[in-house]
Design an enzyme around this catalytic site. Structure first.
Site, PDB file in Angstrom:
ATOM      1  N   MET A 171       0.871  -1.165   0.000  1.00 19.03           N
ATOM      2  CA  MET A 171       0.000   0.000   0.000  1.00 19.03           C
ATOM      3  C   MET A 171       0.913   1.221   0.000  1.00 19.03           C
ATOM      4  O   MET A 171       1.746   1.377   0.903  1.00 19.03           O
ATOM      5  CB  MET A 171      -0.906   0.009   1.237  1.00 19.03           C
ATOM      6  CG  MET A 171      -1.837   1.211   1.281  1.00 19.03           C
ATOM      7  SD  MET A 171      -2.899   1.364  -0.168  1.00 19.03           S
ATOM      8  CE  MET A 171      -4.168   0.154   0.184  1.00 19.03           C
ATOM      9  N   ALA A 231       3.269  -5.717  -8.044  1.00 22.60           N
ATOM     10  CA  ALA A 231       1.876  -5.443  -8.408  1.00 22.60           C
ATOM     11  C   ALA A 231       1.792  -4.344  -9.474  1.00 22.60           C
ATOM     12  O   ALA A 231       0.947  -4.413 -10.378  1.00 22.60           O
ATOM     13  CB  ALA A 231       1.081  -5.046  -7.163  1.00 22.60           C
ATOM     14  N   ASN A 238      18.635   0.435 -13.320  1.00 24.47           N
ATOM     15  CA  ASN A 238      18.882   1.838 -13.672  1.00 24.47           C
ATOM     16  C   ASN A 238      20.372   2.079 -13.407  1.00 24.47           C
ATOM     17  O   ASN A 238      21.105   1.165 -13.024  1.00 24.47           O
ATOM     18  CB  ASN A 238      17.958   2.799 -12.907  1.00 24.47           C
ATOM     19  CG  ASN A 238      18.148   2.715 -11.406  1.00 24.47           C
ATOM     20  OD1 ASN A 238      19.208   2.306 -10.914  1.00 24.47           O
ATOM     21  ND2 ASN A 238      17.128   3.096 -10.654  1.00 24.47           N
ATOM     22  N   GLY A 261      16.748   8.295 -21.749  1.00 24.19           N
ATOM     23  CA  GLY A 261      16.259   7.118 -22.473  1.00 24.19           C
ATOM     24  C   GLY A 261      16.782   5.831 -21.864  1.00 24.19           C
ATOM     25  O   GLY A 261      16.758   5.648 -20.652  1.00 24.19           O
ATOM     26  N   GLY A 321       9.876   2.943 -13.598  1.00 23.75           N
ATOM     27  CA  GLY A 321      10.650   1.729 -13.876  1.00 23.75           C
ATOM     28  C   GLY A 321       9.741   0.516 -14.028  1.00 23.75           C
ATOM     29  O   GLY A 321       9.979  -0.356 -14.868  1.00 23.75           O
ATOM     30  N   ASP A 322       8.686   0.475 -13.231  1.00 22.41           N
ATOM     31  CA  ASP A 322       7.762  -0.656 -13.307  1.00 22.41           C
ATOM     32  C   ASP A 322       7.058  -0.686 -14.662  1.00 22.41           C
ATOM     33  O   ASP A 322       6.884  -1.753 -15.264  1.00 22.41           O
ATOM     34  CB  ASP A 322       6.725  -0.568 -12.180  1.00 22.41           C
ATOM     35  CG  ASP A 322       7.382  -0.600 -10.810  1.00 22.41           C
ATOM     36  OD1 ASP A 322       8.434  -1.253 -10.681  1.00 22.41           O
ATOM     37  OD2 ASP A 322       6.851   0.040  -9.890  1.00 22.41           O
TER      38      ASP A 322
HETATM   39  O1  RIB Z   1       8.409   1.356  -8.033  1.00 19.28           O
HETATM   40  C1  RIB Z   1       7.488   2.052  -7.270  1.00 19.28           C
HETATM   41  C2  RIB Z   1       7.067   1.233  -6.091  1.00 19.28           C
HETATM   42  O2  RIB Z   1       8.173   1.055  -5.239  1.00 19.28           O
HETATM   43  C3  RIB Z   1       5.987   1.841  -5.237  1.00 19.28           C
HETATM   44  O3  RIB Z   1       4.704   1.514  -5.682  1.00 19.28           O
HETATM   45  C4  RIB Z   1       6.331   1.321  -3.844  1.00 19.28           C
HETATM   46  O4  RIB Z   1       5.359   0.470  -3.330  1.00 19.28           O
HETATM   47  C5  RIB Z   1       7.689   0.645  -3.977  1.00 19.28           C
HETATM   48  O5  RIB Z   1       7.579  -0.716  -4.041  1.00 19.28           O
END
Ligand code: RIB
Length: 304
Positions: A14, A44, A185, A225, A252-253
């Protein structure tokens, strides 16, 4: 066309996000603008981003029995992410991330909680799910032994493994040997290799990481980039996009999800990195990690 299958093995947190004009100094108390509770966690976030692009995604992870855990599960289910392999840990609280967002940038402290109850035995219990995936996507917010075991199981099942080595930490050699694509990174690359990754030293650092076992290295470089290379290959640069940044949390996700989705479709590494760059360019234009993930249509409509 069948949707590519992606299994994400990682964290659910969260995110407790406070916006402020600047970061507090050490010992300072200052006022912020507002607080938001948003679903997050690197695992997630990557699962949601891949699902919005059209992948069939299964999440493997752990939450506590508390209300945050239920909210995080519902958030994934609302995005059509499969949650049958998310365990409910009896004796741990759901992971929490304390995030400051200042002028688009962020700083994050994570309390892993239930994420650290995910053990190699839980990965064994998900072997069938892993064996059915096109790509297994991993990060470092669950125990390193679990990540290493997940990569080993995935490779034993003949699956492609993408590892996002965040948060930065040293990685065991056997893990790197089971990784097809690693996506540090610049900071993570420097920590993994023990050498500078700045300026002209980037290529040597990436070559060193490739030499440590991972078959392809892709380095994200923020506004500059990204760059990628295969083992014994040359460095290729992919430009970024100039965007009006609202919040970089989850950038990054989104990149990792875009990369995994595109690779799962059978695209070349160059095509996959270019696609991932568009996904992350769009993600930073909205507030919050999961809420900011773009749909496939938004990526296809994006011309930079
Ligand atoms: O990469 C971003 C995430 O890093 C956030 O959502 C936080 O929960 C951490 O895990």
């Amino acid at each position: 066309m069948q949707a590519p299958k992606i299994v994400v093995i990682g964290s659910l947190n969260m995110d407790i996000v406070i916006e402020a004009d600047r970061y507090p100094q050490q010992g300072e108390t200052m006022l912020g603008h507002g607080i938001r509770f948003l679903p997050g966690g690197k695992g997630a976030n990557q699962a949601v981003a891949a699902a919005r692009l059209g992948a069939a995604v299964t999440m493997v992870g752990a939450v506590g029995t508390d209300g945050f855990g239920q909210e995080l599960l519902h958030a994934l289910q609302a995005e059509n992410v499969g949650t049958d392999a998310v365990r409910i840990a009896e004796q741990a609280a759901t992971g929490v991330a304390s995030i400051y967002v200042c002028q688009g940038d962020n700083s994050i402290v994570v309390l892993p909680g239930a994420n650290h109850t995910l053990l190699p035995a839980h990965i064994d219990a998900c072997r069938e799910v892993i064996a059915a995936a096109d790509i297994v996507l991993l990060q470092m917010e669950i125990p390193v032994d679990t990540v290493a075991h997940a990569a080993q199981v995935a490779k034993a099942c003949g699956r492609t493994v993408v590892l996002n080595p965040a948060p930065a930490q040293k990685l065991p050699e056997e893990l790197l040997h089971n990784v097809d694509y690693i996506t540090p990174n610049r900071t993570e690359l420097a920590l993994l290799t023990g050498r500078s990754a700045e300026g002209g030293e980037l290529e040597a650092a990436m070559r060193e990481l490739a030499g440590m076992g991972a078959r392809h290295v892709i380095t994200t470089l923020g506004a500059e980039g990204s760059a990628f290379m295969a083992q014994e290959g040359t460095l290729t640069r992919v430009p970024g996009y100039v965007m009006e940044v609202v919040d970089t949390t989850g950038a990054g996700d989104s990149f990792n999800a875009g990369l995994a989705y595109s690779l799962a479709l059978g695209k070349s590494l160059e095509e996959a990195v270019s696609f991932a760059a568009k996904v992350s360019a769009l993600a930073v234009t909205k507030f919050g990690a999961q809420p900011g993930m773009p749909t496939l249509q938004e990526v296809l409509d994006f011309n930079g």
